[in-house]
Design a protein around this motif. Structure first.
Motif, PDB file in Angstrom:
ATOM      1  N   PHE A  55      46.413   9.094  66.620  1.00 27.68           N
ATOM      2  CA  PHE A  55      47.287   9.471  65.508  1.00 27.68           C
ATOM      3  C   PHE A  55      46.483  10.062  64.347  1.00 27.68           C
ATOM      4  O   PHE A  55      46.876  11.069  63.753  1.00 27.68           O
ATOM      5  N   ILE A  56      45.337   9.454  64.040  1.00 19.21           N
ATOM      6  CA  ILE A  56      44.485   9.964  62.959  1.00 19.21           C
ATOM      7  C   ILE A  56      43.969  11.358  63.295  1.00 19.21           C
ATOM      8  O   ILE A  56      43.966  12.266  62.459  1.00 19.21           O
ATOM      9  N   LYS A  57      43.529  11.536  64.533  1.00 22.92           N
ATOM     10  CA  LYS A  57      43.007  12.843  64.949  1.00 22.92           C
ATOM     11  C   LYS A  57      44.097  13.918  64.917  1.00 22.92           C
ATOM     12  O   LYS A  57      43.830  15.060  64.564  1.00 22.92           O
ATOM     13  N   SER A  58      45.319  13.537  65.282  1.00 17.77           N
ATOM     14  CA  SER A  58      46.418  14.507  65.240  1.00 17.77           C
ATOM     15  C   SER A  58      46.692  14.944  63.808  1.00 17.77           C
ATOM     16  O   SER A  58      47.005  16.110  63.546  1.00 17.77           O
ATOM     17  N   ASN A  96      44.015  20.406  59.011  1.00 19.32           N
ATOM     18  CA  ASN A  96      42.852  21.299  58.936  1.00 19.32           C
ATOM     19  C   ASN A  96      42.909  22.441  59.936  1.00 19.32           C
ATOM     20  O   ASN A  96      41.967  23.231  60.034  1.00 19.32           O
ATOM     21  N   HIS A  97      44.011  22.514  60.663  1.00 20.77           N
ATOM     22  CA  HIS A  97      44.184  23.528  61.711  1.00 20.77           C
ATOM     23  C   HIS A  97      42.956  23.556  62.623  1.00 20.77           C
ATOM     24  O   HIS A  97      42.352  24.606  62.871  1.00 20.77           O
ATOM     25  N   ASP A  98      42.582  22.380  63.103  1.00 20.98           N
ATOM     26  CA  ASP A  98      41.392  22.206  63.927  1.00 20.98           C
ATOM     27  C   ASP A  98      41.802  22.144  65.403  1.00 20.98           C
ATOM     28  O   ASP A  98      42.184  21.086  65.916  1.00 20.98           O
ATOM     29  N   GLY A 118      52.048  15.534  71.026  1.00 17.00           N
ATOM     30  CA  GLY A 118      52.955  16.633  70.710  1.00 17.00           C
ATOM     31  C   GLY A 118      52.540  17.383  69.459  1.00 17.00           C
ATOM     32  O   GLY A 118      52.576  18.621  69.422  1.00 17.00           O
ATOM     33  N   ILE A 119      52.134  16.647  68.416  1.00 17.19           N
ATOM     34  CA  ILE A 119      51.687  17.284  67.170  1.00 17.19           C
ATOM     35  C   ILE A 119      50.440  18.113  67.425  1.00 17.19           C
ATOM     36  O   ILE A 119      50.317  19.259  66.942  1.00 17.19           O
ATOM     37  N   SER A 120      49.510  17.587  68.204  1.00 14.67           N
ATOM     38  CA  SER A 120      48.261  18.297  68.483  1.00 14.67           C
ATOM     39  C   SER A 120      48.507  19.543  69.331  1.00 14.67           C
ATOM     40  O   SER A 120      47.818  20.555  69.162  1.00 14.67           O
ATOM     41  N   SER A 121      49.476  19.471  70.228  1.00 15.95           N
ATOM     42  CA  SER A 121      49.760  20.638  71.072  1.00 15.95           C
ATOM     43  C   SER A 121      50.272  21.804  70.239  1.00 15.95           C
ATOM     44  O   SER A 121      50.036  22.972  70.576  1.00 15.95           O
ATOM     45  N   TYR A 122      50.959  21.513  69.113  1.00 20.91           N
ATOM     46  CA  TYR A 122      51.412  22.584  68.231  1.00 20.91           C
ATOM     47  C   TYR A 122      50.217  23.353  67.661  1.00 20.91           C
ATOM     48  O   TYR A 122      50.267  24.573  67.515  1.00 20.91           O
ATOM     49  N   ILE A 123      49.151  22.635  67.319  1.00 23.63           N
ATOM     50  CA  ILE A 123      47.977  23.265  66.724  1.00 23.63           C
ATOM     51  C   ILE A 123      47.302  24.195  67.723  1.00 23.63           C
ATOM     52  O   ILE A 123      46.832  25.278  67.381  1.00 23.63           O
ATOM     53  N   VAL A 124      47.263  23.771  68.975  1.00 23.34           N
ATOM     54  CA  VAL A 124      46.659  24.601  70.014  1.00 23.34           C
ATOM     55  C   VAL A 124      47.448  25.899  70.175  1.00 23.34           C
ATOM     56  O   VAL A 124      46.878  26.969  70.407  1.00 23.34           O
ATOM     57  N   GLU A 125      48.765  25.812  70.030  1.00 27.58           N
ATOM     58  CA  GLU A 125      49.630  26.968  70.238  1.00 27.58           C
ATOM     59  C   GLU A 125      49.785  27.830  68.988  1.00 27.58           C
ATOM     60  O   GLU A 125      50.116  29.014  69.083  1.00 27.58           O
ATOM     61  N   VAL A 184      49.246  26.279  58.511  1.00 32.83           N
ATOM     62  CA  VAL A 184      50.455  26.066  57.721  1.00 32.83           C
ATOM     63  C   VAL A 184      50.120  26.159  56.240  1.00 32.83           C
ATOM     64  O   VAL A 184      49.059  25.718  55.791  1.00 32.83           O
ATOM     65  N   ASN A 185      51.034  26.762  55.471  1.00 30.83           N
ATOM     66  CA  ASN A 185      50.835  26.959  54.038  1.00 30.83           C
ATOM     67  C   ASN A 185      50.684  25.620  53.318  1.00 30.83           C
ATOM     68  O   ASN A 185      51.533  24.737  53.416  1.00 30.83           O
ATOM     69  N   LYS A 186      49.567  25.458  52.575  1.00 33.23           N
ATOM     70  CA  LYS A 186      49.261  24.204  51.887  1.00 33.23           C
ATOM     71  C   LYS A 186      50.323  23.868  50.840  1.00 33.23           C
ATOM     72  O   LYS A 186      50.684  22.700  50.653  1.00 33.23           O
TER      73      LYS A 186
END
Length: 227
Positions: free
Chosen positions: A26-29, A35-37, A98-105, A110-112
């Motif tokens: 959860f923390i990593k996600s 950070n869009h990492d 699921g949250i992390s998969s969004y970053i990959v795609e 996202v606008n700060k």
């Protein structure tokens, strides 16, 4: 063959390991999203297999505990609660995935400013605080600490409710970014769902410790006058 107490302690430690693993996910996600990492997001995706494996192993051990020891009273409540806690933790891991998969795609960060308006970091912080509280409640056998998550969950619910109007306003300003806003709305819903799963865990801990069933409990209204 393991005696009941030793077997129960093995299960207890396995539950703590599951808590720790899901917390890290959860923390990593969160860090990956803010950070869009994409590298960190990929790490979460790969670790999902470990979460699923631990989920299956713990569930089998709970079944084995019941079959071997035919537990009663608090021992039975413990193993029944742990099976449900394990299920809810696995679902929290799914939301981190699921949250992390969004970053990959997603190609664009996202606008700060929009994140600030949505109180995004505050929502993540509240959810993580709930997760820490419930892990500590499980580890220490503290029902009072388990009850703390119910109040904190209201923070997530409030931010979730406010997010729709914020996103609607932003979409009107710049319709070209609608995909990004819909993504944000999806992530917020996932975090809100994590809060629900944590409150489920809180209910299971209280059931195990105090033999009190909270699930589906309704607030009592005013009593009807007797005829």
């Amino acid at each position: 063959m393991l005696n009941l107490e030793d077997h129960r302690e093995i299960l207890n430690q396995s539950g703590l390991e599951m808590f720790q693993l899901v917390r890290k996910q959860f923390i990593k996600s969160k860090e990956a999203f803010l950070n869009h990492d994409s590298d960190l997001a990929e790490e979460v995706l790969h670790t999902e297999n470990r979460v699923n494996g631990m989920d299956l192993k713990l569930d089998r051990e709970c079944e084995r505990f019941i079959a071997l020891h035919n537990p009663v009273a608090s021992d039975l409540r413990f193993v029944l609660a742990l099976r449900k806690i394990n299920f809810d933790l696995e679902r929290i891991g799914d939301h981190a995935y699921g949250i992390s998969s969004y970053i990959v795609e997603l190609d664009t960060p996202v606008n700060k400013e929009v994140l600030d308006k949505l109180e995004f970091e505050e929502m993540y912080k509240a959810a993580l605080s709930m997760l820490d509280d419930i892990r500590d409640a499980y580890q220490s056998g503290n029902a009072k600490k388990a009850r703390k998550v119910f109040k904190k969950d209201k923070i997530l619910n409030k931010i979730n409710l406010n997010s729709f109007s914020v996103i609607s306003e932003e979409v009107q300003k710049d319709p070209k970014l609608i995909d990004q806003y819909l993504l944000l709305f999806s992530v917020i819903k996932k975090i809100e769902r994590v809060g629900d799963l944590i409150t489920n865990i809180g209910e299971e801990i209280i059931f195990y410790l105090e033999a009190e069933v909270l699930k589906h409990r309704k607030k009592k209204g005013p009593s009807k006058p007797s005829k």
